[in-house]
Design an enzyme around this catalytic site. Structure first.
Site, short mmCIF file in Angstrom:
data_model
loop_
_atom_site.label_atom_id
_atom_site.label_comp_id
_atom_site.label_asym_id
_atom_site.label_seq_id
_atom_site.Cartn_x
_atom_site.Cartn_y
_atom_site.Cartn_z
N ALA A 67 -64.05 12.22 -49.28
CA ALA A 67 -63.11 12.50 -48.03
C ALA A 67 -63.72 11.91 -46.62
CB ALA A 67 -63.01 13.83 -47.77
N LYS A 68 -62.68 11.40 -45.96
CA LYS A 68 -63.34 10.88 -44.50
C LYS A 68 -63.09 12.18 -43.66
CE LYS A 68 -62.27 6.86 -42.97
NZ LYS A 68 -63.63 6.06 -43.24
N SER A 69 -64.07 13.13 -43.71
CA SER A 69 -64.04 14.28 -43.25
C SER A 69 -65.28 14.26 -41.93
CB SER A 69 -64.32 15.52 -44.05
OG SER A 69 -65.68 15.37 -44.37
N TYR A 73 -68.97 12.49 -41.54
CA TYR A 73 -69.60 11.64 -40.58
C TYR A 73 -70.90 12.10 -39.88
CZ TYR A 73 -65.28 8.95 -40.61
OH TYR A 73 -64.40 7.90 -40.70
N LEU A 126 -68.23 7.02 -50.48
CA LEU A 126 -66.86 6.89 -49.91
C LEU A 126 -66.13 5.84 -50.23
CD1 LEU A 126 -64.77 8.36 -47.92
CD2 LEU A 126 -65.56 7.16 -46.11
#
Length: 131
Positions: A67-69, A73, A126
């Site tokens: 997930a790009k959560s 990051y 990712l």
């Protein structure tokens, strides 16, 4: 833009405070801006100095690594800050088993005998694409 970076941001907005986000409304924004090569054009031509970070990618059962959560990051920021503070351009994270996972802001691959090798999704990466 003819070419740009798109950053969709989806989050739970105003409402109750705490760890239960369900009562809060979902808000969505999309930002766009011009952005060249991630590590700069010179990185493509000359390469960059990298190190193996002491920070590992999260385990698949602690956060969804695909997930790009925001939490993911944060993991990448820790990896990059450590690398920069130690004089490197980029840091490489290992997965929980100690295998190469990814860089702080990019996938990793190697070409050998005309074949491309890259860590599998199970290595807490990712997923990315080649551009």
């Amino acid at each position: 833009f003819k070419e740009c970076y798109l950053r969709p941001v989806v989050f739970r907005g105003y409402g109750s405070f705490g760890v239960n986000p369900l009562p809060n409304p979902i808000e969505t924004y999309i930002a766009s801006w011009l952005w060249g090569k991630y590590l700069g054009q010179e990185a493509i031509e000359q390469g960059v100095d990298v190190c193996t970070a002491s920070w590992a990618r999260m385990t698949p059962n602690s956060l969804p690594a695909t997930a790009k959560s925001a939490a993911n990051y944060m993991n990448s920021q820790l990896i990059l800050m450590e690398a920069v503070q130690n004089g490197y351009t980029e840091g490489i994270a290992l997965d929980p088993e100690g295998y190469v996972s990814e860089g702080s802001g990019q996938n990793i691959f190697a070409v050998r005998d005309g074949r491309i090798f890259t860590p599998p999704l199970g290595a807490s990466v990712l997923p990315g694409t080649v551009s």
